[in-house]
Scaffold this motif. Structure first.
Motif, short mmCIF file in Angstrom:
data_model
loop_
_atom_site.label_atom_id
_atom_site.label_comp_id
_atom_site.label_asym_id
_atom_site.label_seq_id
_atom_site.Cartn_x
_atom_site.Cartn_y
_atom_site.Cartn_z
N ASP A 193 80.97 -34.24 41.95
CA ASP A 193 80.13 -33.01 41.67
C ASP A 193 79.84 -32.40 40.46
O ASP A 193 78.92 -31.65 40.32
N TYR A 194 80.49 -33.00 39.49
CA TYR A 194 79.88 -32.84 38.01
C TYR A 194 78.70 -33.05 37.82
O TYR A 194 77.75 -32.44 37.04
N GLN A 195 78.02 -34.11 38.42
CA GLN A 195 76.64 -34.47 38.39
C GLN A 195 75.82 -33.58 38.96
O GLN A 195 74.72 -33.51 38.29
N ASP A 250 70.08 -22.31 31.89
CA ASP A 250 71.34 -23.19 32.11
C ASP A 250 72.74 -22.59 31.71
O ASP A 250 73.41 -23.08 31.40
N ILE A 251 72.69 -21.25 32.28
CA ILE A 251 74.00 -20.62 32.29
C ILE A 251 75.16 -21.02 33.39
O ILE A 251 74.74 -20.97 34.50
N VAL A 252 76.28 -21.44 32.98
CA VAL A 252 77.01 -21.87 34.00
C VAL A 252 78.35 -20.89 33.94
O VAL A 252 79.00 -20.59 33.15
N LYS A 253 78.34 -20.14 35.49
CA LYS A 253 79.34 -19.20 35.47
C LYS A 253 80.32 -19.80 36.68
O LYS A 253 79.93 -20.27 37.58
N ILE A 254 81.43 -19.57 36.21
CA ILE A 254 82.60 -19.94 36.93
C ILE A 254 83.06 -18.79 37.79
O ILE A 254 83.29 -17.71 37.39
N ASP A 255 83.51 -19.09 39.05
CA ASP A 255 83.84 -18.27 40.00
C ASP A 255 85.49 -18.21 39.81
O ASP A 255 86.04 -19.27 40.39
N PHE A 256 85.83 -17.08 39.32
CA PHE A 256 87.17 -16.95 39.02
C PHE A 256 88.04 -16.28 40.35
O PHE A 256 87.47 -15.82 41.00
N PRO A 257 89.51 -16.49 40.40
CA PRO A 257 90.31 -17.31 39.41
C PRO A 257 90.25 -18.92 39.52
O PRO A 257 89.80 -19.27 40.77
N ILE A 283 80.86 -30.04 30.50
CA ILE A 283 79.58 -29.22 30.86
C ILE A 283 79.69 -28.21 31.48
O ILE A 283 78.96 -26.99 31.19
N ILE A 284 80.94 -27.93 31.81
CA ILE A 284 81.39 -26.58 32.69
C ILE A 284 82.28 -25.64 31.79
O ILE A 284 81.99 -24.63 31.48
N ASP A 285 83.31 -26.58 31.37
CA ASP A 285 84.43 -25.46 30.49
C ASP A 285 84.31 -25.76 28.94
O ASP A 285 84.98 -24.84 28.20
N GLY A 286 83.62 -26.80 28.30
CA GLY A 286 83.30 -26.87 27.08
C GLY A 286 84.66 -27.18 26.17
O GLY A 286 84.59 -26.77 25.01
N SER A 287 85.50 -27.71 26.72
CA SER A 287 86.71 -28.13 26.04
C SER A 287 87.10 -29.52 26.43
O SER A 287 87.36 -29.97 27.26
N ALA A 297 75.30 -31.07 36.17
CA ALA A 297 74.40 -31.78 35.16
C ALA A 297 72.71 -31.65 35.57
O ALA A 297 72.00 -31.70 34.86
N ASP A 298 72.59 -32.30 36.88
CA ASP A 298 71.21 -32.24 37.36
C ASP A 298 70.59 -30.88 37.46
O ASP A 298 69.23 -31.06 37.21
N ASN A 299 71.36 -30.07 38.01
CA ASN A 299 70.77 -28.58 38.05
C ASN A 299 70.20 -28.41 36.54
O ASN A 299 69.25 -27.45 36.30
N ILE A 300 71.30 -28.46 35.61
CA ILE A 300 70.90 -27.93 34.24
C ILE A 300 69.74 -28.82 33.76
O ILE A 300 68.93 -28.10 32.79
N ASN A 301 69.53 -30.17 33.96
CA ASN A 301 68.68 -30.75 33.22
C ASN A 301 67.24 -30.71 34.35
O ASN A 301 65.91 -31.13 33.89
#
Length: 340
Positions: A87-89, A103-110, A58-62, A92-96
């Motif tokens: 914490d993956y839930q 529902d854009i998931v932005k990863i804080d890099f690196p 749900i975060i990285d799509g792979s 998911a809860d925020n997206i739903n």
């Protein structure tokens, strides 16, 4: 003179296998005591031991990599700390929570990406992350981790190297150690798992497997019923009637793959199958059925060589480029097709 040290190694290995051989005899010889790096069970076990990667799709799509914990993401302007798998839930809860946001998931890099084979790589920015995901998307039919089956370690593996005639025994304490052990096997090595082995299925139930066939059946059950192994739904008839296929592996009493090198198989919608090699073709028949809830692929050829493929093969697994079949009626035999 035959070296005494080498002779002693063979005796030690045979002794290590004695318990396994007794199990095989009690199981009507349905389980082979030893396997090699090319044996189906070995490749399945390595996939069981791969890094679990689907839990954060749900975060990285792979399904071929995962983001190493901990890290932070931002979902719909809400920052979420992903410190544990629980914490993956939260993501998911925020997206739903709403059907009107993006529902854009932005990863804080690196972040550090862990590949299915335990290799790790630091990804410094979103551009490098997108390039990585695009790379994995080029291989949609790569056979990935088999989820829903966990091995309770430690386990013991007995091995014998036919090249230097050395026998040994090794304790494996983790999935990563098991994965690397199998990855480093060469063609001259024969291994035997020391049973019983305790596993946990996707229902969370602990079970004991006592031979190779039971272990393979447990893997088959996980492939069929664990939802994480069935993300994409495919129809076998649609898959098999597209393009041409070759045989990368055929085992019937012994490995006989080489006899079918150069053959091309085309499965047609009228249930005929044309096998061609060197400009010479033979037409046989194929049928896709379901018997007692098990999918089968029946092949019928008339020539002496191709008729050895005739069987009501049970479907083990398949995707758009690979079809793996098995028969356990007398001994365990295998037939694989791969898209050319």
């Amino acid at each position: 003179m035959f070296p005494f040290k080498k002779y002693l190694s063979i005796i030690v290995f045979l002794f290590l296998l004695s318990c396994q051989n007794e199990i095989d005899e009690q199981g009507n010889n349905t389980a082979q005591g030893t396997v090699t790096n090319a044996s189906p069970l070995t490749t399945y076990l390595q996939r069981v031991a791969m890094v679990q990667t689907v839990q954060d799709n749900i975060i990285d799509g792979s399904t071929y990599c995962t983001i190493k914990l901990p890290y932070t993401v931002t979902v719909n302007n809400t920052q979420i700390a992903v410190n544990t798998t629980a914490d993956y839930q939260k993501v998911a809860d925020n997206i739903n929570a709403s059907t009107t946001d993006d529902d854009i998931v932005k990863i804080d890099f690196p972040v550090t990406m862990v590949y299915y084979n335990y290799i790790q790589k630091v990804i410094p920015n979103e551009a490098d992350f997108d390039s990585l995901i695009n790379y994995w998307n080029q291989y949609p039919d790569l056979l990935s981790k088999i989820n829903g089956l966990n091995i309770n370690y430690p386990i013991t593996i007995n091995s014998y190297n036919s090249a230097n005639q050395i026998a040994s025994s090794q304790s494996i304490i983790s999935d990563q150690a098991f994965f690397n052990f199998i990855k480093n096997l060469n063609a001259s090595q024969y291994i035997s798992l020391q049973y019983p082995i305790s596993i946990v299925d996707y229902h969370g139930q602990t079970k004991s497997v006592t031979n190779n066939l039971e272990f393979e059946n447990a893997i088959k059950y996980a492939i069929d019923y664990c939802p994480e192994n069935n993300i994409v739904t495919l129809d076998l008839t649609e898959v098999i009637t597209k393009g041409s296929w070759e045989i990368p592996y055929f085992f019937s009493g012994s490995e006989k793959t080489a006899s079918y090198t150069g053959y091309s198989f085309v499965f047609k919608s009228d249930k005929s199958v044309v096998a061609t090699k060197g400009g010479v073709s033979e037409t046989g028949q194929w049928e896709n059925t379901v018997q007692s809830g098990v999918k089968e692929l029946k092949l019928t050829f008339s020539s002496d060589l191709l008729s050895k493929l005739n069987n009501d093969w049970k479907l083990f697994e398949f995707n758009n480029s690979q079809i793996r079949l098995r028969d356990v009626s007398n001994s365990t035999n295998y037939l694989y097709f791969e898209k050319k």
